[in-house]
Design an enzyme around this catalytic site. Sequence first.
Site, mmCIF file in Angstrom:
data_model
loop_
_atom_site.group_PDB
_atom_site.id
_atom_site.type_symbol
_atom_site.label_atom_id
_atom_site.label_comp_id
_atom_site.label_asym_id
_atom_site.label_seq_id
_atom_site.Cartn_x
_atom_site.Cartn_y
_atom_site.Cartn_z
ATOM 1 N N ASP A 77 32.972 28.570 84.358
ATOM 2 C CA ASP A 77 33.723 27.698 83.455
ATOM 3 C C ASP A 77 34.064 26.425 84.239
ATOM 4 O O ASP A 77 35.035 26.400 84.957
ATOM 5 C CB ASP A 77 34.984 28.436 83.000
ATOM 6 C CG ASP A 77 35.822 27.649 82.013
ATOM 7 O OD1 ASP A 77 35.355 26.591 81.541
ATOM 8 O OD2 ASP A 77 36.936 28.077 81.730
ATOM 9 N N HIS A 105 32.799 20.431 80.944
ATOM 10 C CA HIS A 105 33.760 19.864 81.904
ATOM 11 C C HIS A 105 33.370 20.220 83.324
ATOM 12 O O HIS A 105 32.717 21.244 83.581
ATOM 13 C CB HIS A 105 35.198 20.290 81.582
ATOM 14 C CG HIS A 105 35.499 21.740 81.742
ATOM 15 N ND1 HIS A 105 35.915 22.297 82.937
ATOM 16 C CD2 HIS A 105 35.477 22.761 80.858
ATOM 17 C CE1 HIS A 105 36.145 23.589 82.777
ATOM 18 N NE2 HIS A 105 35.878 23.901 81.517
ATOM 19 N N ASP A 156 35.584 20.238 86.143
ATOM 20 C CA ASP A 156 36.599 20.811 87.025
ATOM 21 C C ASP A 156 36.654 22.325 86.908
ATOM 22 O O ASP A 156 36.168 22.906 85.938
ATOM 23 C CB ASP A 156 37.980 20.222 86.741
ATOM 24 C CG ASP A 156 38.494 20.576 85.347
ATOM 25 O OD1 ASP A 156 37.714 20.483 84.383
ATOM 26 O OD2 ASP A 156 39.683 20.943 85.224
ATOM 27 N N GLU A 191 39.798 19.397 82.442
ATOM 28 C CA GLU A 191 39.936 20.267 81.269
ATOM 29 C C GLU A 191 40.843 21.455 81.562
ATOM 30 O O GLU A 191 41.617 21.887 80.706
ATOM 31 C CB GLU A 191 38.553 20.753 80.823
ATOM 32 C CG GLU A 191 38.533 21.503 79.495
ATOM 33 C CD GLU A 191 38.826 22.998 79.637
ATOM 34 O OE1 GLU A 191 39.072 23.649 78.613
ATOM 35 O OE2 GLU A 191 38.808 23.516 80.784
ATOM 36 N N GLU A 192 40.745 21.973 82.783
ATOM 37 C CA GLU A 192 41.504 23.168 83.134
ATOM 38 C C GLU A 192 43.018 22.940 83.147
ATOM 39 O O GLU A 192 43.784 23.900 83.091
ATOM 40 C CB GLU A 192 41.054 23.706 84.494
ATOM 41 C CG GLU A 192 39.634 24.262 84.513
ATOM 42 C CD GLU A 192 39.485 25.556 83.736
ATOM 43 O OE1 GLU A 192 40.520 26.107 83.290
ATOM 44 O OE2 GLU A 192 38.343 26.021 83.562
#
Length: 206
Positions: A143, A81, A83, A176-177
């Site tokens: 991440d 992802h 974001d 995603e976050e």
Amino acid sequence: MENIVDRFIRYTKVYSESDPHAPEGVIPSTERQFDMARMLVEELHGLGIENAFVDGKCYVYAWVPATPGCERLPAVGLIAHMDTTSDVTGKDIKAQIIRYEGGDIVLNQEKGIVMEAAMFPELERFKGQELVCTDGTTLLGADDKAGAAIILQAVEELLAEGTPHGKICLGFTPDEEIGRGADAFDVKGFGADFAFTVGWWGNQRL
């Protein structure tokens, strides 16, 4: 060929934070995520993967065709992802590489920001290694900029080496976050028989 650390640090500089307060159904939650998406598409094109594109909802898709003789192998998907979380700002990230020799890590001398070894005992495993960190004023964005960097690096090396392989499906998602990353993902169009999410989980591994 760019090394993976330089690629990762370059990705961290792209401000691609998602917004948990965006209205439901709005994908992506922030237009700035398109900046990361367009960068990935441009880089994939540069590797000769001309089918790479970003759709209207900021999902990036690309496919590496199977090499001759490997067409019947299962299609493998790699997903990351784009974001970063809004819990700590991901704007103006200043990454630094620190050679870790044990003890506390001073991230920012001026501001007195220290990563205390007593709070992060897992640091002991990384003695003698180089760590990519921020200056303590922002998140790093590992991440999942690390996952995106790993995927691009792996594809670049695979194509350069000419190793035989089946079809490889690549996907990069927004939001995603904030729990919306899969909401508009085109599973059927993606076309993988099985797929792996490449990323960072806690302090365990890439």
